[in-house]
Design a protein around this motif. Structure first.
Motif, PDB file in Angstrom:
ATOM      1  N   TRP A  23     -12.971  -4.934  -5.014  1.00  0.00           N
ATOM      2  CA  TRP A  23     -12.089  -6.100  -4.842  1.00  0.00           C
ATOM      3  C   TRP A  23     -12.147  -6.965  -6.098  1.00  0.00           C
ATOM      4  O   TRP A  23     -11.121  -7.427  -6.589  1.00  0.00           O
ATOM      5  CB  TRP A  23     -12.522  -6.912  -3.615  1.00  0.00           C
ATOM      6  N   GLY A  70     -10.199   5.801  -0.932  1.00  0.00           N
ATOM      7  CA  GLY A  70      -9.536   4.840  -0.053  1.00  0.00           C
ATOM      8  C   GLY A  70      -9.448   3.446  -0.643  1.00  0.00           C
ATOM      9  O   GLY A  70      -8.550   2.679  -0.303  1.00  0.00           O
ATOM     10  N   LYS A 126     -11.970  -9.085   2.414  1.00  0.00           N
ATOM     11  CA  LYS A 126     -11.908  -8.396   1.119  1.00  0.00           C
ATOM     12  C   LYS A 126     -11.990  -6.879   1.294  1.00  0.00           C
ATOM     13  O   LYS A 126     -11.357  -6.123   0.554  1.00  0.00           O
ATOM     14  CB  LYS A 126     -13.029  -8.899   0.205  1.00  0.00           C
ATOM     15  N   VAL A 127     -12.765  -6.438   2.279  1.00  0.00           N
ATOM     16  CA  VAL A 127     -12.816  -5.002   2.572  1.00  0.00           C
ATOM     17  C   VAL A 127     -11.434  -4.504   2.977  1.00  0.00           C
ATOM     18  O   VAL A 127     -10.967  -3.454   2.513  1.00  0.00           O
ATOM     19  CB  VAL A 127     -13.855  -4.711   3.675  1.00  0.00           C
ATOM     20  N   SER A 165      -8.533  -5.901   2.259  1.00  0.00           N
ATOM     21  CA  SER A 165      -7.608  -6.028   1.132  1.00  0.00           C
ATOM     22  C   SER A 165      -7.762  -4.881   0.142  1.00  0.00           C
ATOM     23  O   SER A 165      -6.783  -4.254  -0.261  1.00  0.00           O
ATOM     24  CB  SER A 165      -7.851  -7.374   0.435  1.00  0.00           C
ATOM     25  N   VAL A 166      -9.001  -4.606  -0.242  1.00  0.00           N
ATOM     26  CA  VAL A 166      -9.205  -3.588  -1.271  1.00  0.00           C
ATOM     27  C   VAL A 166      -8.900  -2.183  -0.742  1.00  0.00           C
ATOM     28  O   VAL A 166      -8.612  -1.271  -1.508  1.00  0.00           O
ATOM     29  CB  VAL A 166     -10.644  -3.675  -1.841  1.00  0.00           C
ATOM     30  N   SER A 167      -8.936  -2.035   0.578  1.00  0.00           N
ATOM     31  CA  SER A 167      -8.593  -0.735   1.169  1.00  0.00           C
ATOM     32  C   SER A 167      -7.091  -0.583   1.370  1.00  0.00           C
ATOM     33  O   SER A 167      -6.630   0.431   1.888  1.00  0.00           O
ATOM     34  CB  SER A 167      -9.322  -0.565   2.510  1.00  0.00           C
ATOM     35  N   GLY A 168      -6.329  -1.601   0.966  1.00  0.00           N
ATOM     36  CA  GLY A 168      -4.875  -1.496   0.995  1.00  0.00           C
ATOM     37  C   GLY A 168      -4.208  -2.174   2.169  1.00  0.00           C
ATOM     38  O   GLY A 168      -2.989  -2.106   2.306  1.00  0.00           O
ATOM     39  N   PHE A 169      -5.004  -2.816   3.029  1.00  0.00           N
ATOM     40  CA  PHE A 169      -4.437  -3.481   4.208  1.00  0.00           C
ATOM     41  C   PHE A 169      -4.400  -4.980   3.926  1.00  0.00           C
ATOM     42  O   PHE A 169      -5.426  -5.647   3.988  1.00  0.00           O
ATOM     43  CB  PHE A 169      -5.280  -3.180   5.442  1.00  0.00           C
ATOM     44  N   LEU A 194       0.815  -1.198   0.000  1.00  0.00           N
ATOM     45  CA  LEU A 194       0.000   0.000   0.000  1.00  0.00           C
ATOM     46  C   LEU A 194       0.856   1.258   0.000  1.00  0.00           C
ATOM     47  O   LEU A 194       0.660   2.163  -0.802  1.00  0.00           O
ATOM     48  CB  LEU A 194      -0.898   0.000   1.229  1.00  0.00           C
TER      49      LEU A 194
END
Lengths: 340, 306
Positions: A329, A71, B31-32, B34-38, A18
């Motif tokens: 996703w 975000g 998945k939330v 992951s897609v937020s970068g964590f 990230l």
């Protein structure tokens, strides 16, 4: 995802990714030769002390909305016209709304959805008024770059049927006039065919686009709406690819086999088939073949914006934030590996 | 320059007994993140669970790893555990706590994690008075635990919360002093310190060599009435909001009016070459998914650009 246990060790850098992407050390998923950018169609609601609210209610909610989208990597927003209009009242001008969004990392507003009160374009007497309404809209949005105005090109089926050749011709004439006006300002008018729209079958769509002027009237494909109407959206894209200006990527679990499309008053909200028509991409029961569509986009070298949408995602206790994350996703982990 | 790796604590999804128990619920939460970068997750006793629970749900540790990978996550970074109960203030519990820590450390190492996060002792209202002798016994416990987990390749980090028996700066200083720097680290939770009236940036500057783990979350109010001393503060203050009826203590990074200066903290971490996990956390969030998205925005748009 095709990660295996063996791959687990290979991606050990983990959460560093990230920071590296944000810091420009490694390219984002789409890479340097990015052909696709992702926008988000705004149906959003969020929790507040007074219950669920939409972003246009106040600046503090718009702030949360734009930050949440950025975000998870969305680059732009497609607003409804009524939501953008409300934000103009909040901030003072379209330019100020755009600046507010840009300050939070949104590149811009790409497509603005709304008929501006043009509800019966099959009636010739409504056409001059339609042009005037869009002139007012153009004036309201002066100073910001918008690619398209999206409209539902005809009223609900039950309000128009029988859908005659003559009525379809009148609708095309209406949008030709409006599209010519908006094109003078660099904005393409484009048509979004809901499953309950009076232009929703293959035949109706074919007739409409035979009458509509390609110079002024584009085709905006909503994957779920066409799937519900029993039409493969990829098939539509392949056939009309030179008319297509954009997409709403959303899914459905149901095809309308009960003629819900002609049921008054509002088949999108109350229907015999299901309590919820629309779903985010990636649910196991989803009917739309998104990988197939992405391959078609690649084949035709589509470049530009794609839009994620999941209207009415909050039915049954679900919520927009979760649906949005799951859809993005799916974009990042499935679709972008096919074409990005 | 720091080597910050971002993770997220999944505990915010676990509010009710029906939360985070089905495959679909877990898949969605991961998945939330992951897609937020964590792409790393901190799990705990009540959120995903320890070795027994994981084996029951996923078949094996590898089953969990595969599941994480299938959701776009790389690994478990850390585990927040209470080691099966017992108290560090009771020498009779030390061996059992150490054995529990050893099991968790082995489990965590197999998952690819590196930090076992523990609460050093119970709440102040239960543990007071906090004496030097009590702190020495507590340090003995965590020294033993720290040695044990280190042998498994896992760092033990003491997590200070605003209700904790050690939450006064003088007591914290003493615990840091009498515990073994080689094996016992600190997990700095920004909001918990801020609510306790301690500036997390100053605390980090003073203790940077001992800080081995972070929880990043914000707070907008401090416990200025010292209600942590009141009986049943866990229920009355943390959950009930105390005399001021505060509904929510913890907020996302970047919340207007937030007490924590995250940019200053990250700059300090860069100066001291922090090398480890920073776990964003949003317990008490009314909307787990939106909180993750907002924290993702703050990391992408603010902290990662420093």
């Amino acid at each position: 995802m095709s990660y295996t246990r063996r791959d687990f060790g290979k991606v050990a850098v983990s959460g560093i990714a990230l920071a590296q992407v944000a810091g420009g050390q490694v390219p984002a998923a789409a890479g340097a030769a990015q052909k696709i950018k992702w926008s988000y169609m705004d149906h959003w609601t969020m929790r507040s002390p007074r219950g669920w609210v939409a972003p246009q209610v106040a600046a503090k909610y718009a702030d949360r909305f734009y930050k949440a989208l950025v975000g998870v990597g969305f680059q732009a927003v497609d607003p409804f016209d009524f939501r953008l209009n409300a934000l103009i009242q909040v901030f003072g001008s379209a330019k100020k709304v755009e600046q507010f969004a840009q300050d939070r990392g949104v590149e811009r507003f790409v497509n603005v959805f709304g008929n501006s009160g043009v509800e019966f374009p099959h009636l010739p007497e409504a056409h001059d008024d339609a042009v005037r309404r869009f002139e007012a809209k153009l004036k309201l949005y002066e100073g910001i770059k918008i690619d398209t105005f999206i409209v539902m090109p005809g009223a609900r089926y039950w309000l128009v049927e029988p859908v005659t050749d003559e009525k379809i011709k009148r609708m095309a004439e209406c949008w030709n006039k409006v599209g010519k006006k908006t094109m003078e300002h660099g904005i393409k008018l484009t048509c979004h065919h809901e499953f309950y729209c009076c232009l929703h079958t293959r035949e109706e769509i074919a007739k409409f686009y035979s009458y509509a002027d390609p110079q002024y009237v584009g085709f905006f494909i909503d994957t779920a709406q066409h799937q519900i109407a029993g039409i493969d959206p990829t098939e539509l894209y392949v056939k009309y690819h030179d008319r297509v200006t954009g997409f709403h990527f959303k899914d459905t679990h149901n095809v309308d086999l009960r003629e819900d499309y002609r049921t008054p008053p509002d088949p999108e909200r109350v229907a015999a088939t299901t309590y919820r028509w629309f779903w985010e991409m990636g649910t196991p029961q989803g009917l739309v073949d998104f990988p197939k569509l992405m391959k078609a986009l690649k084949d035709f070298n589509y470049t530009g914006w794609l839009t994620v949408e999941h209207d009415k995602a909050d039915i049954g206790g679900a919520n927009y934030a979760e649906s949005t994350c799951r859809a993005k996703w799916y974009v990042d982990n499935v679709l972008s590996k096919i074409y990005a | 320059m720091a080597n910050i790796r971002w993770g997220y604590a999944i505990n915010q999804w676990r509010v009710n007994e029906t939360d985070l128990v089905t495959k679909e619920q877990r898949e969605s939460a991961l998945k939330v993140l992951s897609v937020s970068g964590f792409r790393a997750v901190e799990i705990g006793d009540n959120a995903i669970g320890g070795p027994e629970i994981v084996t029951a749900y996923f078949g094996s540790v590898h089953g969990l790893k595969d599941f994480l990978n299938s959701c776009g996550m790389d690994r478990v970074c850390s585990y927040f555990g209470n080691l099966g109960g017992g108290s560090a203030t009771n020498p009779g519990d030390h061996v059992r706590l150490s054995e529990a820590a050893k099991r968790l450390a082995g489990f965590l190492a197999e998952l690819g994690g590196s930090c076992l996060v523990v609460r050093p002792l119970g709440s102040y209202w239960r543990e007071a008075p906090i004496t030097q002798e009590k702190l020495r016994i507590v340090a003995d416990c965590w020294n033993r635990v720290g040695r044990t987990t280190k042998s498994e390749g896992i760092q033990t980090a003491l997590h200070i919360d605003f209700l904790c028996g050690v939450r006064k700066e003088s007591d914290l200083d003493e615990l840091v002093k009498v515990s073994d720097a080689a094996t016992v680290g600190l997990a700095l939770d920004t909001a918990e310190l801020a609510i306790a009236g301690i500036d997390p940036v100053k605390f980090y500057e003073k203790n940077y060599a001992r800080v081995k783990h972070f929880h990043f979350k914000d707070a907008v109010l401090a416990d200025t009435l010292d209600e942590y001393k009141e009986p049943n503060a866990d229920v009355q203050l943390l959950n009930g909001g105390g005399k001021r009826q505060i509904d929510r203590w913890f907020y996302e990074m970047g919340t207007p009016g937030g007490l924590v200066n995250f940019p200053a903290l990250v700059k300090a971490m860069n100066q001291h070459n922090y090398d480890g996990w920073v776990v964003a956390e949003s317990d008490q969030s009314p909307h787990a998914e939106e909180s993750v998205m907002l924290n993702g925005w703050y990391v992408r748009q603010v902290l990662s650009k420093l």
